[in-house]
Design a protein around this motif. Structure first.
Motif, PDB file in Angstrom:
ATOM      1  N   LEU A   1       0.711  -1.093   0.017  1.00  0.00           N
ATOM      2  CA  LEU A   1       0.090  -0.059  -0.095  1.00  0.00           C
ATOM      3  C   LEU A   1       0.909   1.261  -0.134  1.00  0.00           C
ATOM      4  CD1 LEU A   1      -2.521  -1.106   2.786  1.00  0.00           C
ATOM      5  CD2 LEU A   1      -3.056  -0.974   0.413  1.00  0.00           C
ATOM      6  N   CYS A   2       0.400   2.407  -0.670  1.00  0.00           N
ATOM      7  CA  CYS A   2       1.011   3.457  -0.518  1.00  0.00           C
ATOM      8  C   CYS A   2      -0.058   4.788  -0.797  1.00  0.00           C
ATOM      9  CB  CYS A   2       2.168   3.836  -1.580  1.00  0.00           C
ATOM     10  SG  CYS A   2       1.504   3.931  -3.295  1.00  0.00           S
ATOM     11  N   GLY A   3       0.101   5.910  -0.350  1.00  0.00           N
ATOM     12  CA  GLY A   3      -0.787   6.973  -0.511  1.00  0.00           C
ATOM     13  C   GLY A   3      -0.072   8.478  -0.190  1.00  0.00           C
ATOM     14  N   SER A   4      -0.600   9.414  -0.474  1.00  0.00           N
ATOM     15  CA  SER A   4      -0.337  10.662  -0.241  1.00  0.00           C
ATOM     16  C   SER A   4      -1.251  11.662  -0.336  1.00  0.00           C
ATOM     17  CB  SER A   4       0.836  11.130  -1.170  1.00  0.00           C
ATOM     18  OG  SER A   4       1.159  12.436  -1.294  1.00  0.00           O
ATOM     19  N   VAL A   5      -1.269  12.589   0.698  1.00  0.00           N
ATOM     20  CA  VAL A   5      -2.268  13.714   0.620  1.00  0.00           C
ATOM     21  C   VAL A   5      -1.500  14.958   0.300  1.00  0.00           C
ATOM     22  CG1 VAL A   5      -1.936  14.386   3.166  1.00  0.00           C
ATOM     23  CG2 VAL A   5      -4.097  14.744   2.302  1.00  0.00           C
ATOM     24  N   VAL A   6      -0.356  14.870   0.201  1.00  0.00           N
ATOM     25  CA  VAL A   6       0.386  16.015  -0.197  1.00  0.00           C
ATOM     26  C   VAL A   6       0.463  16.268  -2.100  1.00  0.00           C
ATOM     27  CG1 VAL A   6       2.726  17.267  -0.344  1.00  0.00           C
ATOM     28  CG2 VAL A   6       2.160  15.774   1.776  1.00  0.00           C
ATOM     29  N   THR A   7       0.981  15.085  -2.614  1.00  0.00           N
ATOM     30  CA  THR A   7       1.138  15.102  -4.012  1.00  0.00           C
ATOM     31  C   THR A   7      -0.131  14.790  -4.719  1.00  0.00           C
ATOM     32  OG1 THR A   7       1.457  12.883  -4.193  1.00  0.00           O
ATOM     33  CG2 THR A   7       3.593  14.502  -3.820  1.00  0.00           C
ATOM     34  N   GLY A   8      -0.372  15.072  -5.934  1.00  0.00           N
ATOM     35  CA  GLY A   8      -1.557  14.597  -6.672  1.00  0.00           C
ATOM     36  C   GLY A   8      -1.578  13.154  -7.034  1.00  0.00           C
ATOM     37  N   PRO A   9      -2.771  12.888  -7.762  1.00  0.00           N
ATOM     38  CA  PRO A   9      -2.869  11.173  -8.155  1.00  0.00           C
ATOM     39  C   PRO A   9      -1.768  10.844  -8.836  1.00  0.00           C
ATOM     40  CG  PRO A   9      -4.677  12.707  -9.318  1.00  0.00           C
ATOM     41  CD  PRO A   9      -3.838  13.475  -8.288  1.00  0.00           C
ATOM     42  N   GLY A  10      -1.081  11.615  -9.943  1.00  0.00           N
ATOM     43  CA  GLY A  10       0.104  11.297 -10.973  1.00  0.00           C
ATOM     44  C   GLY A  10       1.226  10.722 -10.105  1.00  0.00           C
ATOM     45  N   PRO A  11       1.964  11.238  -9.185  1.00  0.00           N
ATOM     46  CA  PRO A  11       2.781  10.890  -8.626  1.00  0.00           C
ATOM     47  C   PRO A  11       2.798   9.414  -7.950  1.00  0.00           C
ATOM     48  CG  PRO A  11       2.859  13.047  -8.116  1.00  0.00           C
ATOM     49  CD  PRO A  11       1.876  12.752  -8.755  1.00  0.00           C
ATOM     50  N   VAL A  12       1.480   9.235  -7.046  1.00  0.00           N
ATOM     51  CA  VAL A  12       0.939   8.119  -6.651  1.00  0.00           C
ATOM     52  C   VAL A  12       0.895   6.717  -7.617  1.00  0.00           C
ATOM     53  CG1 VAL A  12      -0.863   6.905  -5.447  1.00  0.00           C
ATOM     54  CG2 VAL A  12       0.062   9.237  -4.604  1.00  0.00           C
ATOM     55  N   ILE A  13       0.309   7.351  -8.856  1.00  0.00           N
ATOM     56  CA  ILE A  13       0.117   6.009  -9.710  1.00  0.00           C
ATOM     57  C   ILE A  13       1.340   5.624 -10.428  1.00  0.00           C
ATOM     58  CG2 ILE A  13      -0.742   5.776 -12.093  1.00  0.00           C
ATOM     59  CD1 ILE A  13      -3.207   7.506 -11.440  1.00  0.00           C
ATOM     60  N   ALA A  14       2.574   6.672 -10.440  1.00  0.00           N
ATOM     61  CA  ALA A  14       3.660   6.461 -11.058  1.00  0.00           C
ATOM     62  C   ALA A  14       4.420   5.336  -9.869  1.00  0.00           C
ATOM     63  CB  ALA A  14       4.452   7.754 -11.137  1.00  0.00           C
ATOM     64  N   LYS A  15       4.172   5.640  -8.698  1.00  0.00           N
ATOM     65  CA  LYS A  15       4.922   4.819  -7.559  1.00  0.00           C
ATOM     66  C   LYS A  15       4.192   3.502  -7.523  1.00  0.00           C
ATOM     67  CE  LYS A  15       6.197   5.238  -2.655  1.00  0.00           C
ATOM     68  NZ  LYS A  15       5.749   6.034  -1.467  1.00  0.00           N
ATOM     69  N   VAL A  16       2.995   3.345  -7.656  1.00  0.00           N
ATOM     70  CA  VAL A  16       2.265   2.057  -7.801  1.00  0.00           C
ATOM     71  C   VAL A  16       2.994   1.513  -8.875  1.00  0.00           C
ATOM     72  CG1 VAL A  16       0.018   0.939  -8.263  1.00  0.00           C
ATOM     73  CG2 VAL A  16       0.151   2.639  -6.383  1.00  0.00           C
ATOM     74  N   PHE A  17       3.004   2.102 -10.091  1.00  0.00           N
ATOM     75  CA  PHE A  17       3.645   1.120 -11.425  1.00  0.00           C
ATOM     76  C   PHE A  17       5.042   0.750 -10.960  1.00  0.00           C
ATOM     77  CE2 PHE A  17      -0.368   2.139 -13.369  1.00  0.00           C
ATOM     78  CZ  PHE A  17      -0.022   1.470 -14.605  1.00  0.00           C
ATOM     79  N   ASP A  18       5.673   1.601 -10.234  1.00  0.00           N
ATOM     80  CA  ASP A  18       6.991   1.298 -10.080  1.00  0.00           C
ATOM     81  C   ASP A  18       7.175  -0.007  -9.270  1.00  0.00           C
ATOM     82  OD1 ASP A  18       8.198   3.530 -11.089  1.00  0.00           O
ATOM     83  OD2 ASP A  18       8.544   4.581  -9.332  1.00  0.00           O
ATOM     84  N   HIS A  19       6.324  -0.008  -8.227  1.00  0.00           N
ATOM     85  CA  HIS A  19       6.311  -1.077  -7.437  1.00  0.00           C
ATOM     86  C   HIS A  19       5.773  -2.547  -8.314  1.00  0.00           C
ATOM     87  CE1 HIS A  19       6.281  -3.526  -3.680  1.00  0.00           C
ATOM     88  NE2 HIS A  19       5.093  -4.085  -4.105  1.00  0.00           N
ATOM     89  N   ALA A  20       4.774  -2.193  -9.005  1.00  0.00           N
ATOM     90  CA  ALA A  20       4.381  -3.326  -9.907  1.00  0.00           C
ATOM     91  C   ALA A  20       5.334  -4.020 -10.842  1.00  0.00           C
ATOM     92  CB  ALA A  20       2.983  -2.876 -10.675  1.00  0.00           C
ATOM     93  N   GLU A  21       6.017  -3.152 -11.235  1.00  0.00           N
ATOM     94  CA  GLU A  21       7.140  -3.472 -12.408  1.00  0.00           C
ATOM     95  C   GLU A  21       8.386  -4.062 -11.539  1.00  0.00           C
ATOM     96  OE1 GLU A  21       7.877  -1.458 -16.577  1.00  0.00           O
ATOM     97  OE2 GLU A  21       8.190   0.052 -14.985  1.00  0.00           O
TER      98      GLU A  21
END
Length: 271
Positions: free
Chosen positions: A145-165
């Motif tokens: 799991l990950c999440g952020s209330v500071v950044t927008g959805p773009g960086p979180v989606i990129a982080k999720v794809f990083d982990h998936a890759e």
């Protein structure tokens, strides 16, 4: 301890936690911290081997979080400054407190395929007596799991794809992305997948689909009408069976005969 800015020894952590700085306490705490790091921290980041059939599942969603006034984003802060409360102690119908900030949450997990039939997911219209037992539902494993209330959805989606890759660097497994239907979110996911040249299968959360179907049902049935449930179940089963075009055609025909005053729910269903 979070704001220490440097590594801490077991004795320093013990004192910060209010424990006596004794040798026995330090050794016990050191042993527990080691297990926490080795068994939990690294285990969550070290993907276990999977077969090429194991589904790599991703999901991203937004959640409003109540914030202090100085932490609101500019647009929300302006709306909060303009807002004039109707009541002193509670919100009026349809009134928004304008004090939330949207957090983005992401999850990656593995799941073995578990084929199911439409009536395993939702009951058929009418009595279900005599129906075969539903097949087992899929079970998520190795959840991250990950999440952020500071950044927008773009960086979180990129982080999720990083982990998936990191779990599937060769893109050999089927990738499934679960979304709630928000177009902006879906566009960001599609763009991220295209940038990495990953083929993803986007699935809309069926609970959100049901909510839209119920909105359409109340546009075509009187309040509390039992027929609305069977109507919704029939269309839900058709969607699960892959007959999306058939459902759209039926709703379009019914919307044409419902009249403008009854179209709100059906239009919301199409959107």
């Amino acid at each position: 301890m979070v704001d220490a800015g440097r590594a801490l020894r077991a004795g320093q952590i013990a004192v910060a936690m209010g424990l006596p700085d004794e040798a026995a306490k330090r050794e016990g705490l050191r042993s527990k911290l080691k297990r926490l790091v080795v068994d939990t921290f690294y285990a969550a980041r070290t993907p276990l081997p999977c077969t090429a059939c194991t589904v790599l599942a991703i999901s991203v969603d937004g959640k409003g979080v109540a914030m202090r006034p100085e932490a609101l984003r500019p647009a929300t802060a302006k709306a909060a400054a303009r807002a004039r409360a109707t009541f002193r102690t509670r919100l009026a119908a349809g009134e928004k407190p304008t004090r939330k900030r949207m957090a983005t949450l992401g999850v990656v997990y593995d799941v073995e395929p578990a084929p199911r039939r439409p009536h395993d997911v939702i009951a058929v219209p009418g009595d279900r007596a005599g129906q075969p037992l539903p097949r087992a539902r899929p079970s998520a494993t190795r959840t991250w799991l990950c999440g952020s209330v500071v950044t927008g959805p773009g960086p979180v989606i990129a982080k999720v794809f990083d982990h998936a890759e990191a779990r599937d660097p060769a893109h050999a497994r089927p990738w499934v992305v679960l979304v709630d239907g928000a177009r902006h979110q879906r566009d960001l996911i599609t763009a991220e997948a295209a940038r990495r040249r990953i083929r993803v299968h986007i699935v809309i959360d069926f609970v959100h689909v049901l909510e839209k179907l119920w909105a359409a049902a109340w546009s075509l049935h009187p309040p509390a009408a039992p027929a609305a449930e069977d109507w919704g179940a029939g269309h839900a089963l058709a969607l699960l069976a892959g007959h999306t075009g058939q459902v759209i055609t039926t709703l379009t025909t019914q919307a044409a005969t419902a009249g403008a005053q009854h179209r709100d729910g059906i239009d919301a269903c199409f959107r």
